[in-house]
Design a protein around this motif. Sequence first.
Motif, PDB file in Angstrom:
ATOM      1  N   PHE A   1      -1.489   1.186  -2.539  1.00 20.43           N
ATOM      2  CA  PHE A   1      -0.794   0.383  -3.544  1.00 20.43           C
ATOM      3  C   PHE A   1      -1.527  -0.937  -3.764  1.00 20.43           C
ATOM      4  CE2 PHE A   1       2.503   3.385  -2.486  1.00 20.43           C
ATOM      5  CZ  PHE A   1       3.169   3.577  -3.686  1.00 20.43           C
TER       6      PHE A   1
ATOM      7  N   HIS B   1       4.744   5.446  -8.678  1.00 26.28           N
ATOM      8  CA  HIS B   1       3.791   6.383  -8.078  1.00 26.28           C
ATOM      9  C   HIS B   1       4.118   7.802  -8.507  1.00 26.28           C
ATOM     10  CE1 HIS B   1       1.946   8.923  -4.883  1.00 26.28           C
ATOM     11  NE2 HIS B   1       0.956   8.069  -5.102  1.00 26.28           N
TER      12      HIS B   1
ATOM     13  N   SER C   1       2.444  -0.417  -7.340  1.00 25.36           N
ATOM     14  CA  SER C   1       1.940   0.661  -8.185  1.00 25.36           C
ATOM     15  C   SER C   1       0.670   1.220  -7.563  1.00 25.36           C
ATOM     16  CB  SER C   1       1.650   0.131  -9.598  1.00 25.36           C
ATOM     17  OG  SER C   1       1.164   1.157 -10.414  1.00 25.36           O
ATOM     18  N   ALA C   2       0.569   2.549  -7.527  1.00 26.77           N
ATOM     19  CA  ALA C   2      -0.620   3.199  -6.967  1.00 26.77           C
ATOM     20  C   ALA C   2      -1.030   4.358  -7.862  1.00 26.77           C
ATOM     21  CB  ALA C   2      -0.341   3.702  -5.549  1.00 26.77           C
TER      22      ALA C   2
ATOM     23  N   THR D   1       3.636  11.301  -7.322  1.00 26.59           N
ATOM     24  CA  THR D   1       3.286  11.975  -6.076  1.00 26.59           C
ATOM     25  C   THR D   1       2.918  13.429  -6.329  1.00 26.59           C
ATOM     26  OG1 THR D   1       4.823  10.540  -4.887  1.00 26.59           O
ATOM     27  CG2 THR D   1       4.094  12.530  -3.757  1.00 26.59           C
TER      28      THR D   1
ATOM     29  N   THR E   1      -0.102   8.506   1.036  1.00 27.56           N
ATOM     30  CA  THR E   1      -0.334   7.288   0.270  1.00 27.56           C
ATOM     31  C   THR E   1       0.288   6.144   1.056  1.00 27.56           C
ATOM     32  OG1 THR E   1      -0.252   8.576  -1.768  1.00 27.56           O
ATOM     33  CG2 THR E   1      -0.013   6.187  -1.969  1.00 27.56           C
TER      34      THR E   1
ATOM     35  N   MET F   1       8.188  10.156  -7.718  1.00 24.65           N
ATOM     36  CA  MET F   1       7.708   9.658  -6.425  1.00 24.65           C
ATOM     37  C   MET F   1       8.443  10.385  -5.307  1.00 24.65           C
ATOM     38  SD  MET F   1       7.560   5.758  -5.070  1.00 24.65           S
ATOM     39  CE  MET F   1       7.069   5.362  -3.415  1.00 24.65           C
TER      40      MET F   1
ATOM     41  N   VAL G   1       4.022   9.642  -0.278  1.00 25.46           N
ATOM     42  CA  VAL G   1       4.022   8.228   0.101  1.00 25.46           C
ATOM     43  C   VAL G   1       4.603   8.063   1.500  1.00 25.46           C
ATOM     44  CG1 VAL G   1       4.902   5.939  -0.513  1.00 25.46           C
ATOM     45  CG2 VAL G   1       4.194   7.545  -2.316  1.00 25.46           C
TER      46      VAL G   1
END
Length: 189
Positions: free
Chosen positions: A26, A11, A69-70, A13, A21, A107, A76
């Motif tokens: 995700f 991710h 995975s996003a 961020t 998130t 991330m 997050v």
Amino acid sequence: MPRVLFAGLFHETHTFLASRTTRADFQRICACEGGEILSRCRGDASPAGGFIEVADRLGWQIIPSIYLSAMPSGMVAAAVFEGFWKRLEADLNSDFNAIFLVLHGAMVCESFPDVEGELLKRIAESLKKQKRKVPIAGVLDLHGNFSDAMAQYANILVSYRENPHTDARETACRSAELLARVMKEKRFP
């Protein structure tokens, strides 16, 4: 036959965004566990696909753990990282010769500004408690923020070189080949 524990937490961020998130974000891209990771990623253009290709070619047994995975988005939720860690921590008790991780490198979650560094630290601490030493390799996005903790707790982290990221799969292949060399020579970088 080498056994390699595989996981991914990916991710990018953007901490300036007010949104959070969540696990649902995700799940829109990839939230897989166990064998589902292999069936979903084998043969695709992702870093996971590149790792799996090398592992298959070299005859490794992949121990698939968890892969999240996003899309790039806001900070997050801490529960996402802790849920990921809970699954991976359990799998760290299995029998393996190395670890391969697909990471981003940028991330951030509500609890940790350096998620990848925290993850690698936790992995190292878990292995130390078990009195085990195995190489830890992985791949990073070129937009990652490489931290001291990432350097301290991983042996091989290879970053993409291209933007757009047309070399993500190739980069994972390079990293996996380096891991193969480390396992063969039994020398840690």
